[in-house]
Design a protein around this motif. Sequence first.
Motif, PDB file in Angstrom:
ATOM      1  N   ILE A 208      10.955  -3.197   3.185  1.00  0.00           N
ATOM      2  CA  ILE A 208       9.649  -3.706   2.778  1.00  0.00           C
ATOM      3  C   ILE A 208       8.624  -3.369   3.867  1.00  0.00           C
ATOM      4  O   ILE A 208       8.857  -3.611   5.043  1.00  0.00           O
ATOM      5  CB  ILE A 208       9.709  -5.223   2.535  1.00  0.00           C
ATOM      6  CG1 ILE A 208      10.665  -5.525   1.357  1.00  0.00           C
ATOM      7  CG2 ILE A 208       8.325  -5.784   2.247  1.00  0.00           C
ATOM      8  CD1 ILE A 208      10.847  -6.997   1.066  1.00  0.00           C
ATOM      9  N   ARG A 209       7.488  -2.819   3.461  1.00  0.00           N
ATOM     10  CA  ARG A 209       6.477  -2.355   4.414  1.00  0.00           C
ATOM     11  C   ARG A 209       5.424  -3.437   4.662  1.00  0.00           C
ATOM     12  O   ARG A 209       5.177  -4.305   3.821  1.00  0.00           O
ATOM     13  CB  ARG A 209       5.786  -1.102   3.890  1.00  0.00           C
ATOM     14  CG  ARG A 209       6.725  -0.017   3.386  1.00  0.00           C
ATOM     15  CD  ARG A 209       7.668   0.490   4.459  1.00  0.00           C
ATOM     16  NE  ARG A 209       8.551   1.524   3.934  1.00  0.00           N
ATOM     17  CZ  ARG A 209       9.526   2.098   4.622  1.00  0.00           C
ATOM     18  NH1 ARG A 209       9.749   1.730   5.884  1.00  0.00           N
ATOM     19  NH2 ARG A 209      10.292   3.024   4.073  1.00  0.00           N
ATOM     20  N   ASP A 210       4.770  -3.331   5.805  1.00  0.00           N
ATOM     21  CA  ASP A 210       3.656  -4.217   6.124  1.00  0.00           C
ATOM     22  C   ASP A 210       2.409  -3.733   5.390  1.00  0.00           C
ATOM     23  O   ASP A 210       2.048  -2.544   5.467  1.00  0.00           O
ATOM     24  CB  ASP A 210       3.381  -4.219   7.625  1.00  0.00           C
ATOM     25  CG  ASP A 210       4.517  -4.853   8.425  1.00  0.00           C
ATOM     26  OD1 ASP A 210       5.250  -5.674   7.852  1.00  0.00           O
ATOM     27  OD2 ASP A 210       4.659  -4.512   9.616  1.00  0.00           O
ATOM     28  N   ALA A 211       1.746  -4.651   4.707  1.00  0.00           N
ATOM     29  CA  ALA A 211       0.534  -4.279   3.969  1.00  0.00           C
ATOM     30  C   ALA A 211      -0.515  -3.690   4.897  1.00  0.00           C
ATOM     31  O   ALA A 211      -1.238  -2.752   4.527  1.00  0.00           O
ATOM     32  CB  ALA A 211      -0.018  -5.494   3.234  1.00  0.00           C
ATOM     33  N   GLU A 212      -0.605  -4.206   6.107  1.00  0.00           N
ATOM     34  CA  GLU A 212      -1.611  -3.713   7.044  1.00  0.00           C
ATOM     35  C   GLU A 212      -1.322  -2.268   7.469  1.00  0.00           C
ATOM     36  O   GLU A 212      -2.257  -1.497   7.739  1.00  0.00           O
ATOM     37  CB  GLU A 212      -1.673  -4.624   8.270  1.00  0.00           C
ATOM     38  CG  GLU A 212      -2.235  -6.008   7.980  1.00  0.00           C
ATOM     39  CD  GLU A 212      -1.261  -6.934   7.243  1.00  0.00           C
ATOM     40  OE1 GLU A 212      -1.715  -7.930   6.667  1.00  0.00           O
ATOM     41  OE2 GLU A 212      -0.040  -6.633   7.242  1.00  0.00           O
TER      42      GLU A 212
ATOM     43  N   ASP B 281      -2.718  -0.252   4.776  1.00  0.00           N
ATOM     44  CA  ASP B 281      -4.181  -0.208   4.891  1.00  0.00           C
ATOM     45  C   ASP B 281      -4.618   0.891   5.865  1.00  0.00           C
ATOM     46  O   ASP B 281      -5.559   1.643   5.594  1.00  0.00           O
ATOM     47  CB  ASP B 281      -4.721  -1.550   5.372  1.00  0.00           C
ATOM     48  CG  ASP B 281      -4.501  -2.687   4.373  1.00  0.00           C
ATOM     49  OD1 ASP B 281      -4.162  -2.408   3.200  1.00  0.00           O
ATOM     50  OD2 ASP B 281      -4.673  -3.851   4.776  1.00  0.00           O
ATOM     51  N   THR B 282      -3.929   0.962   7.002  1.00  0.00           N
ATOM     52  CA  THR B 282      -4.264   1.977   8.013  1.00  0.00           C
ATOM     53  C   THR B 282      -4.022   3.375   7.473  1.00  0.00           C
ATOM     54  O   THR B 282      -4.848   4.282   7.651  1.00  0.00           O
ATOM     55  CB  THR B 282      -3.445   1.736   9.289  1.00  0.00           C
ATOM     56  OG1 THR B 282      -3.748   0.443   9.813  1.00  0.00           O
ATOM     57  CG2 THR B 282      -3.746   2.784  10.338  1.00  0.00           C
ATOM     58  N   LEU B 283      -2.873   3.557   6.812  1.00  0.00           N
ATOM     59  CA  LEU B 283      -2.557   4.854   6.216  1.00  0.00           C
ATOM     60  C   LEU B 283      -3.591   5.222   5.163  1.00  0.00           C
ATOM     61  O   LEU B 283      -4.068   6.371   5.123  1.00  0.00           O
ATOM     62  CB  LEU B 283      -1.161   4.805   5.600  1.00  0.00           C
ATOM     63  CG  LEU B 283      -0.712   6.050   4.834  1.00  0.00           C
ATOM     64  CD1 LEU B 283      -0.631   7.259   5.754  1.00  0.00           C
ATOM     65  CD2 LEU B 283       0.640   5.799   4.153  1.00  0.00           C
TER      66      LEU B 283
ATOM     67  N   PHE C 122      -9.238   6.121   1.710  1.00  0.00           N
ATOM     68  CA  PHE C 122      -9.135   5.006   0.778  1.00  0.00           C
ATOM     69  C   PHE C 122      -9.309   3.685   1.525  1.00  0.00           C
ATOM     70  O   PHE C 122      -8.975   3.575   2.702  1.00  0.00           O
ATOM     71  CB  PHE C 122      -7.767   4.993   0.086  1.00  0.00           C
ATOM     72  CG  PHE C 122      -7.518   6.147  -0.845  1.00  0.00           C
ATOM     73  CD1 PHE C 122      -7.777   6.028  -2.196  1.00  0.00           C
ATOM     74  CD2 PHE C 122      -7.020   7.354  -0.363  1.00  0.00           C
ATOM     75  CE1 PHE C 122      -7.544   7.087  -3.057  1.00  0.00           C
ATOM     76  CE2 PHE C 122      -6.786   8.417  -1.210  1.00  0.00           C
ATOM     77  CZ  PHE C 122      -7.047   8.289  -2.568  1.00  0.00           C
ATOM     78  N   GLU C 123      -9.799   2.703   0.806  1.00  0.00           N
ATOM     79  CA  GLU C 123      -9.932   1.355   1.352  1.00  0.00           C
ATOM     80  C   GLU C 123      -9.337   0.376   0.350  1.00  0.00           C
ATOM     81  O   GLU C 123      -9.488   0.536  -0.863  1.00  0.00           O
ATOM     82  CB  GLU C 123     -11.407   1.023   1.581  1.00  0.00           C
ATOM     83  CG  GLU C 123     -11.646  -0.200   2.438  1.00  0.00           C
ATOM     84  CD  GLU C 123     -11.361   0.029   3.922  1.00  0.00           C
ATOM     85  OE1 GLU C 123     -10.779  -0.869   4.548  1.00  0.00           O
ATOM     86  OE2 GLU C 123     -11.711   1.107   4.450  1.00  0.00           O
TER      87      GLU C 123
END
Length: 200
Positions: free
Chosen positions: A165-169, A172-174, A180-181
């Motif tokens: 499971i990945r970190d949402a943040e 966001d950075t990627l 993209f935002e």
Amino acid sequence: MAKKHAPATERNREHIAAVLAEELPDSGVVLEVASGSGEHAVYFAQRFPQLDWQPSDFEQDALASIIAWREEMGTTNLRAPAVIDAAVPDSWEVKQADAILCSNMVHISPWEATEGLFAGAARILSGKDLPIILYGPYFEQGIEAAPSNLQFDAGLRERNPNWGIRDAEKLDTLARSHGFERSARHEMPANNLILVYRRI
């Protein structure tokens, strides 16, 4: 038998469709990356007849299942599946889309697949404000993770150390690195989320 059945698709498809009704454009092509069995593709194509639905996968058994479901249902706005490896955006068969949906891939694939997903999205989502929509479990800073997600993550990493499971943040950075935002976060049943990113 080519046609596969994923029980989770019936449990979550209505909830996902409710969010898609808010986030998808009124017309155009939706590329679904990692369509798996194809059940979501068939259902969403029926739910959104004004959109052309483009399923894809790179596993041969998944592609065969998508074809079988498509032939059985006869949904006219559901295209034949494209062969797409998310990790290799240069090789994508689809060159233009108005939205991308990717369900339950980010945690069951190497991080390179998610990097490729955003790189590919940057190429084919040409217009401003077009969405890439991600469904699945994510960890978030400042929000206590559900015990079931922690257990799920541990199990994934035991199966393959490149999964998890990945970190949402981190997403966001990627996303920002590819133009993209994040525009929306939708809480879903079973401790899942839908994260929406749009071209800026």
